[in-house]
Scaffold this active site. Sequence first.
Site, PDB file in Angstrom:
ATOM      1  N   ASN A 253      -5.137  12.716   0.717  1.00 46.02           N
ATOM      2  CA  ASN A 253      -4.273  11.892   1.564  1.00 46.02           C
ATOM      3  C   ASN A 253      -5.181  11.129   2.520  1.00 46.02           C
ATOM      4  O   ASN A 253      -6.406  11.289   2.509  1.00 46.02           O
ATOM      5  CB  ASN A 253      -3.254  12.767   2.307  1.00 46.02           C
ATOM      6  CG  ASN A 253      -2.132  11.943   2.911  1.00 46.02           C
ATOM      7  OD1 ASN A 253      -1.501  11.151   2.219  1.00 46.02           O
ATOM      8  ND2 ASN A 253      -1.884  12.097   4.198  1.00 46.02           N
ATOM      9  N   LYS A 254      -4.570  10.298   3.344  1.00 51.81           N
ATOM     10  CA  LYS A 254      -5.336   9.432   4.236  1.00 51.81           C
ATOM     11  C   LYS A 254      -6.390  10.212   5.018  1.00 51.81           C
ATOM     12  O   LYS A 254      -6.137  11.329   5.467  1.00 51.81           O
ATOM     13  CB  LYS A 254      -4.351   8.729   5.183  1.00 51.81           C
ATOM     14  CG  LYS A 254      -4.950   7.730   6.136  1.00 51.81           C
ATOM     15  CD  LYS A 254      -5.803   6.679   5.464  1.00 51.81           C
ATOM     16  CE  LYS A 254      -5.073   5.875   4.403  1.00 51.81           C
ATOM     17  NZ  LYS A 254      -5.973   5.044   3.577  1.00 51.81           N
TER      18      LYS A 254
ATOM     19  N   ASP B 241      -1.722  11.077  -1.952  1.00 53.26           N
ATOM     20  CA  ASP B 241      -2.071  10.014  -2.890  1.00 53.26           C
ATOM     21  C   ASP B 241      -2.401  10.583  -4.271  1.00 53.26           C
ATOM     22  O   ASP B 241      -2.287   9.887  -5.275  1.00 53.26           O
ATOM     23  CB  ASP B 241      -3.238   9.204  -2.328  1.00 53.26           C
ATOM     24  CG  ASP B 241      -2.820   8.500  -1.053  1.00 53.26           C
ATOM     25  OD1 ASP B 241      -2.355   7.356  -1.120  1.00 53.26           O
ATOM     26  OD2 ASP B 241      -2.884   9.127   0.023  1.00 53.26           O
TER      27      ASP B 241
ATOM     28  N   ARG C 204       0.869  -1.180   0.000  1.00 56.17           N
ATOM     29  CA  ARG C 204       0.000   0.000   0.000  1.00 56.17           C
ATOM     30  C   ARG C 204       0.901   1.223   0.000  1.00 56.17           C
ATOM     31  O   ARG C 204       2.122   1.126   0.088  1.00 56.17           O
ATOM     32  CB  ARG C 204      -1.013  -0.009   1.157  1.00 56.17           C
ATOM     33  CG  ARG C 204      -0.638  -0.674   2.442  1.00 56.17           C
ATOM     34  CD  ARG C 204       0.467  -0.012   3.175  1.00 56.17           C
ATOM     35  NE  ARG C 204       0.215   1.404   3.368  1.00 56.17           N
ATOM     36  CZ  ARG C 204       1.133   2.303   3.651  1.00 56.17           C
ATOM     37  NH1 ARG C 204       2.414   1.946   3.763  1.00 56.17           N
ATOM     38  NH2 ARG C 204       0.841   3.559   3.814  1.00 56.17           N
ATOM     39  N   GLY C 205       0.247   2.398  -0.077  1.00 54.48           N
ATOM     40  CA  GLY C 205       1.028   3.631  -0.201  1.00 54.48           C
ATOM     41  C   GLY C 205       1.177   3.948  -1.684  1.00 54.48           C
ATOM     42  O   GLY C 205       1.454   3.050  -2.497  1.00 54.48           O
ATOM     43  N   ALA C 206       1.021   5.231  -2.019  1.00 59.09           N
ATOM     44  CA  ALA C 206       0.907   5.615  -3.430  1.00 59.09           C
ATOM     45  C   ALA C 206       2.082   5.134  -4.286  1.00 59.09           C
ATOM     46  O   ALA C 206       1.899   4.554  -5.365  1.00 59.09           O
ATOM     47  CB  ALA C 206       0.764   7.131  -3.524  1.00 59.09           C
TER      48      ALA C 206
ATOM     49  N   GLN D  27      -2.140   2.605   9.996  1.00 65.19           N
ATOM     50  CA  GLN D  27      -0.829   2.600   9.332  1.00 65.19           C
ATOM     51  C   GLN D  27       0.213   3.399  10.121  1.00 65.19           C
ATOM     52  O   GLN D  27       1.412   3.125  10.018  1.00 65.19           O
ATOM     53  CB  GLN D  27      -0.939   3.181   7.916  1.00 65.19           C
ATOM     54  CG  GLN D  27      -1.705   2.322   6.934  1.00 65.19           C
ATOM     55  CD  GLN D  27      -3.145   2.770   6.834  1.00 65.19           C
ATOM     56  OE1 GLN D  27      -3.734   3.215   7.820  1.00 65.19           O
ATOM     57  NE2 GLN D  27      -3.728   2.656   5.662  1.00 65.19           N
TER      58      GLN D  27
HETATM   59  O1  MRU Z   1      -4.456   3.330   2.221  1.00 67.20           O
HETATM   60  P1  MRU Z   1      -2.980   3.473   2.073  1.00 67.20           P
HETATM   61  O2  MRU Z   1      -2.211   2.960   3.245  1.00 67.20           O
HETATM   62  O3  MRU Z   1      -2.457   2.943   0.768  1.00 67.20           O
HETATM   63  O4  MRU Z   1      -2.814   5.035   2.037  1.00 67.20           O
HETATM   64  C1  MRU Z   1      -1.705   5.654   1.621  1.00 67.20           C
HETATM   65  C2  MRU Z   1      -1.116   6.365   2.756  1.00 67.20           C
HETATM   66  O5  MRU Z   1      -0.459   5.758   3.560  1.00 67.20           O
HETATM   67  C3  MRU Z   1      -1.277   7.774   2.930  1.00 67.20           C
HETATM   68  O6  MRU Z   1      -2.390   8.371   2.444  1.00 67.20           O
HETATM   69  C4  MRU Z   1       0.040   8.429   2.616  1.00 67.20           C
HETATM   70  O7  MRU Z   1       0.161   9.550   3.378  1.00 67.20           O
HETATM   71  C5  MRU Z   1       0.240   8.742   1.180  1.00 67.20           C
HETATM   72  S1  MRU Z   1       0.934   7.434   0.322  1.00 67.20           S
HETATM   73  C6  MRU Z   1       2.502   8.037   0.008  1.00 67.20           C
END
Ligand code: MRU
Length: 368
Positions: free
Chosen positions: A258-259, A248, A54-56, A207
């Site tokens: 973002n989250k 994201d 996960r994570g962009a 996370q």
């Molecule tokens: O749902 P996720 O864990 O894939 O979400 C991504 C994130 O952890 C956050 O939004 C993050 O700050 C950006 S991803 C670089």
Amino acid sequence: MMVDQQHYRTIWLKGDDARVVQVIDQTRLPHAFEILDLHTVAEACLAIRHMTVRGAGLIGACAAFGMYLAALEAPDAHFVAFLEQAGVQLQATRPTAANLAWAVQRMLRALATAASPQAARLRARQEAQAIADEDVDHCRRIGVHGLALIEGLARSKPGQTLNILTHCNAGWLAFVDIGSATAPIYAAHDAGIPVHVWVDETRPRNQGASLTAWELDQHGVPHTLIADNAGGHLMQHGLVDLVITGADRVTRNGDAANKIGTYLKALAAHDNRVPMVVALPSSTFDFAMRDGVTNIPIEERDAEEVRWMGGRTESGVLESVRICPQSTPARNWGFDVTPARLISKLVCERGMCDANEAAILTLFPEQA
Ligand code: MRU
């Protein structure tokens, strides 16, 4: 990054024949460090959907390697159609992070000019590897530019620790290595600037608690886990010098998805005149979109993630417990959008700029 004295990326090709992609299973952290093999594009899709990865940035890299696996699987007779279908499947896994579609489209463009399926397979491997390597390089550069900002703040507080608040995990686990929001933090820590990180737990998937706290600990960065709602209180009492998050998707005018919960942190930061910085590689920009609040697709995940919480019991067993009455309905939006007006600076691999179209285009003139 180092894990127990060994360097890891979050995704890589296994062995010399490189027909298997390996990833760190992030659903098991921080309780277990396990490596998972991905053999097919279907497995890559599942890994993204179930948030094994996960994570962009990492989603983008996994999509690129997923396209490589698809190229290995594709029959010569239907090669192009198979690859296009694989791209559609990968893009359908999670909607919010711009990096996913960006990586799939880049892979398709790279393969379009290959002379034969065999040449395309080799090309797919090279392009996926290039996307992963660039991700690392861009995060490293974000660290360099973000360090300048932190050095400026440190000069205004000589000899004192800088308190930085972050939300979710935009660390090396969210990328191939180093991270976006954490890159300046690691750079400052390594340069001897005393930093301390407030880590939002980041419900419902936690996370922050499970990933950011773990990776800061691996790197030796002082940090404290806080409940998601504590940030405003800390800012009112002068206990936060900087908020830095990842993103994201960032639109042409600087709105940042973002989250979920990031918007509330930005509001609190604005009210308390705390700088709110968003760090991202260029692959997270969506230059085709302006108004992020209206247009960025926000993933809604299974409500069970809100109703249940996982963790490790005293006896070491990994378990889930329900935290609400059996019949309580729940909703689970994964992201929110912070309007550009609440963002002090964007930091990307090309430098730092204000969050507005004109400023962004000074760093990306080719998008004008
Ligand atoms: O749902 P996720 O864990 O894939 O979400 C991504 C994130 O952890 C956050 O939004 C993050 O700050 C950006 S991803 C670089």
